[in-house]
Design a protein around this motif. Structure first.
Motif, mmCIF file in Angstrom:
data_model
loop_
_atom_site.group_PDB
_atom_site.id
_atom_site.type_symbol
_atom_site.label_atom_id
_atom_site.label_comp_id
_atom_site.label_asym_id
_atom_site.label_seq_id
_atom_site.Cartn_x
_atom_site.Cartn_y
_atom_site.Cartn_z
ATOM 1 N N MET A 227 14.672 -13.188 -33.366
ATOM 2 C CA MET A 227 12.976 -12.515 -33.259
ATOM 3 C C MET A 227 13.039 -11.229 -31.568
ATOM 4 N N ASP A 228 14.521 -11.477 -30.998
ATOM 5 C CA ASP A 228 14.609 -10.953 -29.605
ATOM 6 C C ASP A 228 14.736 -9.777 -30.753
ATOM 7 N N VAL A 229 16.187 -9.678 -31.066
ATOM 8 C CA VAL A 229 16.609 -8.251 -32.109
ATOM 9 C C VAL A 229 14.931 -7.442 -32.425
ATOM 10 N N ALA A 230 14.464 -7.968 -32.781
ATOM 11 C CA ALA A 230 13.342 -7.770 -33.799
ATOM 12 C C ALA A 230 12.664 -6.627 -32.700
ATOM 13 N N VAL A 231 11.858 -7.357 -31.911
ATOM 14 C CA VAL A 231 11.142 -6.823 -30.575
ATOM 15 C C VAL A 231 11.583 -5.762 -29.759
ATOM 16 N N ARG A 232 12.988 -5.690 -29.795
ATOM 17 C CA ARG A 232 14.319 -4.694 -29.231
ATOM 18 C C ARG A 232 13.763 -3.139 -30.064
ATOM 19 N N HIS A 267 9.445 -22.683 -30.568
ATOM 20 C CA HIS A 267 8.244 -22.308 -29.289
ATOM 21 C C HIS A 267 8.922 -21.830 -27.963
ATOM 22 N N SER A 268 10.139 -22.097 -27.374
ATOM 23 C CA SER A 268 10.327 -22.519 -26.220
ATOM 24 C C SER A 268 10.695 -21.022 -25.840
ATOM 25 N N GLY A 269 11.317 -20.133 -27.066
ATOM 26 C CA GLY A 269 12.159 -18.763 -27.895
ATOM 27 C C GLY A 269 10.871 -17.971 -27.365
ATOM 28 N N PRO A 270 10.217 -17.964 -28.022
ATOM 29 C CA PRO A 270 9.485 -16.611 -27.688
ATOM 30 C C PRO A 270 8.997 -17.127 -26.842
#
Length: 497
Positions: A227-232, A267-270
């Protein structure tokens, strides 16, 4: 989001590739097949490593144009030996496959992928396909996804749909299917209408290598690295395509304990990511509508407001109001709003409609875990940064694996004594591990104290509601209390002693 789903279906909006690969094997031009790097990150995956590697190695793609990296972070020497033997077996069959093991396991899965991308030969590959250890892509997976990049130079990622293949489907599996089917059906990105970068789906797809490099690559700052790399990547202007009709087999958690840990991380990661990238979203060159979509709809509403609403209303405010005669909660707060939300969730999966009541009750019980995870991730409490591998049972496709092994008995290249010895050795070790697993102690039910405490509160409140003649509240409190009791006693999921 549901309106968007119907708009997509009514208009027939669907990503269409500008080309497709034919089945004519005699007129194959290798230059039509780009170089693809396939990565399988894993860690102590003794139950699923074999079927995962096999499904990737039988991809219908020219072998000269594909390289498989088995990225093994296992600290179990026996599992390392098994995976090495499996890789060696496929090497002897002519597959270009490498085994990589890190001596220093930093950064968990993100660190594993980052280490693999640092190899010099990676620059020769235009695309990177990534599969979790329990994923089993169909042989035509690359042929269905790679053509989508043709003519779309700003396309970073082609994602595909999970297909759950648990043979022993139980109530927990069914409820998970309902929960995830909503995401798959609704959260498709068509012409930028939706942004689909959820942690559970980002690793079943194909990335453009250039896009990965452009957005900074893999980072280990959260527990949802995909999710992190996709958001960036999205903030850098890259686009995504979600192929709802291309499926990738995988395994759902079959125990409540494993599912609870998985949901905690998801849910913690987001919330970790939201805290880290909030200012990046504000400063990005995206349109105001897309910024609002990311901040308010994706992060705040989906990951913060809904778990907070469900937990506080159904687990605290409603039961406590039964002991305070002056506290009156209108029926629309308790019934109509949650009922409408549940109906919206179930619309994209109409075959699951008979399960809407247990689904609603189960989602309310999960709100405890989600709320705890959300607070921990947002304020860096507890073990919010602990990356726990979801336990696999390897039961998702045993029949398919057996059939695959029977097919493997027909050698793809001429057999050698070394090939037979390594293959037989690996199978012997696998059988030994399976026998050890079966002969072990029977797993006992766990007791979840938080869920049991809430079950006691809800059931007590239901009795109080009955005595005060608040019928509509009584039925909800009773069934919700029973749901918490069942979960607290670990009575859903796989069969245990």
């Amino acid at each position: 989001m549901v309106l968007g789903c119907f708009w997509i279906k009514i208009r027939g909006l669907k990503p269409v590739a500008q080309m497709e690969y034919t089945q004519d094997l005699e007129n194959v031009h290798l230059e039509d097949y780009p170089m693809v790097l396939v990565q399988i990150p894993m860690c102590n995956e003794k139950e699923v490593y074999q079927q995962s590697i096999a499904s990737v190695c039988i991809q219908d793609w020219p072998r000269e144009r594909m390289l498989v990296q088995v990225l093994d972070d296992s600290n179990d020497l026996d599992v390392q030996a098994l995976i090495k033997a499996e890789v060696q077996k496929w090497q002897q069959r002519g597959v270009r496959i490498l085994y990589r093991h890190r001596l220093i396991r930093t950064g968990y899965k993100a660190g594993n992928l980052k280490s693999a991308m640092s190899c010099d030969y990676v620059k020769d590959y235009e695309f990177v396909a990534i599969f979790d250890a329990d994923f089993q892509p169909t042989p035509d997976f690359l042929k269905k996804t790679i053509p989508c990049f043709k003519g779309n130079d700003d396309l970073a990622l082609v994602q595909t749909r999970w297909a759950f293949v648990n043979k022993d489907e139980n109530l927990l599996t069914r409820l998970q299917n309902i929960n995830l089917s909503f995401h798959f059906e609704v959260e498709q990105q068509v012409n930028g209408l939706f942004i689909n970068f959820f942690g559970f789906n980002g690793t079943a797809g194909v990335w453009r290598t250039k896009a990965l490099e452009d957005c900074g690559g893999w980072l280990d700052r959260t527990t949802v690295e995909d999710m992190d790399v996709a958001v960036r990547a999205h903030l850098c202007g890259w686009k995504f395509i979600y192929l709802n009709d291309v499926k990738c087999l995988c395994e759902l958690p079959e125990s409540y304990e494993a599912y609870k840990k998985q949901q905690y991380r998801w849910h913690s990661g987001p919330m970790q990511l939201f805290r880290l990238c909030f200012m990046d979203i504000i400063r990005s060159k995206m349109s105001l509508a897309k910024k609002a979509n990311m901040i308010f709809l994706f992060f705040l509403l989906r990951k913060l407001v809904l778990p907070f609403y469900s937990f506080t209303l159904f687990c605290i405010i409603l039961p406590l109001s039964m002991f305070l005669p002056e506290a009156q909660l209108p029926a629309w707060v308790v019934c109509y709003v949650p009922g409408i939300m549940s109906m919206l969730n179930i619309l994209p999966a109409p075959r699951s409609f008979p399960f809407i009541v247990p689904y609603l009750l189960f989602e309310n019980t999960m709100s405890v875990t989600k709320f705890n995870a959300m607070v921990s991730g947002l304020f860096k409490f507890g073990n919010s940064y602990e990356w726990i591998v979801t336990k696999k049972l390897g039961r998702s496709s045993e029949a398919d694996l057996i059939a695959m092994m029977e097919t493997e008995s027909e050698p793809l290249v001429e057999s050698t004594s070394l090939q037979r010895s390594s293959s037989e050795s690996g199978l012997a070790e696998l059988n030994k591990l399976q026998m050890t697993k079966k002969s072990g102690k029977t797993r006992r039910n766990r007791l979840y104290k938080t869920e049991l405490a809430l079950a006691f509160i809800l059931l007590s409140a239901s009795v109080r509601s009955l005595l005060s003649a608040q019928g509509i509240h009584f039925y909800f409190l009773l069934f919700q209390g029973i749901a918490f009791l069942a979960v607290g006693l670990d009575l859903i999921g796989e069969q245990v002693g």
